[in-house]
Design a protein around this motif. Sequence first.
Motif, mmCIF file in Angstrom:
data_model
loop_
_atom_site.group_PDB
_atom_site.id
_atom_site.type_symbol
_atom_site.label_atom_id
_atom_site.label_comp_id
_atom_site.label_asym_id
_atom_site.label_seq_id
_atom_site.Cartn_x
_atom_site.Cartn_y
_atom_site.Cartn_z
ATOM 1 N N GLU A 122 25.490 32.468 -2.920
ATOM 2 C CA GLU A 122 24.377 32.692 -1.995
ATOM 3 C C GLU A 122 23.162 33.256 -2.725
ATOM 4 N N THR A 123 23.386 34.165 -3.654
ATOM 5 C CA THR A 123 22.289 34.749 -4.433
ATOM 6 C C THR A 123 21.586 33.688 -5.271
ATOM 7 N N VAL A 124 22.361 32.810 -5.902
ATOM 8 C CA VAL A 124 21.780 31.734 -6.709
ATOM 9 C C VAL A 124 20.940 30.814 -5.835
ATOM 10 N N GLU A 125 21.457 30.442 -4.674
ATOM 11 C CA GLU A 125 20.709 29.553 -3.777
ATOM 12 C C GLU A 125 19.434 30.219 -3.267
ATOM 13 N N ARG A 126 19.466 31.517 -2.952
ATOM 14 C CA ARG A 126 18.248 32.233 -2.526
ATOM 15 C C ARG A 126 17.202 32.237 -3.630
ATOM 16 N N PHE A 127 17.637 32.449 -4.867
ATOM 17 C CA PHE A 127 16.717 32.444 -6.004
ATOM 18 C C PHE A 127 15.982 31.111 -6.092
ATOM 19 N N PHE A 128 16.732 30.006 -6.037
ATOM 20 C CA PHE A 128 16.095 28.699 -6.179
ATOM 21 C C PHE A 128 15.229 28.346 -4.970
ATOM 22 N N ARG A 129 15.633 28.735 -3.774
ATOM 23 C CA ARG A 129 14.777 28.509 -2.593
ATOM 24 C C ARG A 129 13.462 29.269 -2.736
ATOM 25 N N LYS A 130 13.538 30.486 -3.220
ATOM 26 C CA LYS A 130 12.337 31.316 -3.394
ATOM 27 C C LYS A 130 11.385 30.700 -4.421
ATOM 28 N N HIS A 131 11.933 30.011 -5.405
ATOM 29 C CA HIS A 131 11.122 29.470 -6.506
ATOM 30 C C HIS A 131 10.929 27.959 -6.429
ATOM 31 N N GLY A 132 11.117 27.366 -5.270
ATOM 32 C CA GLY A 132 10.792 25.954 -5.082
ATOM 33 C C GLY A 132 11.870 24.966 -5.434
#
Length: 84
Positions: free
Chosen positions: A58-68
Amino acid sequence: MDDHFLALGFERWTSQLPLQTTMYVHAHAACDGARLYLAIPRTAPTPDAADEYRRLAETVERFFRKHGGRQPAPLAERPSSLLA
């Protein structure tokens, strides 16, 4: 724990310096160029595997969503090559 990071697309980063942590870098950069690095202390306790893996994913997916989003292909350069 190493298997969890590798399954999520991380690569183990081997430093030429003696570090007190194990470093991981995600093979893909975000679309805005951001890179995801993790530092895990060598003395970190082993958490409940299933719950920890879910939270990490979940943390990895949030990171990538935040950065496009992710770049479509892994980067050719490796962080350890930048230290040489």
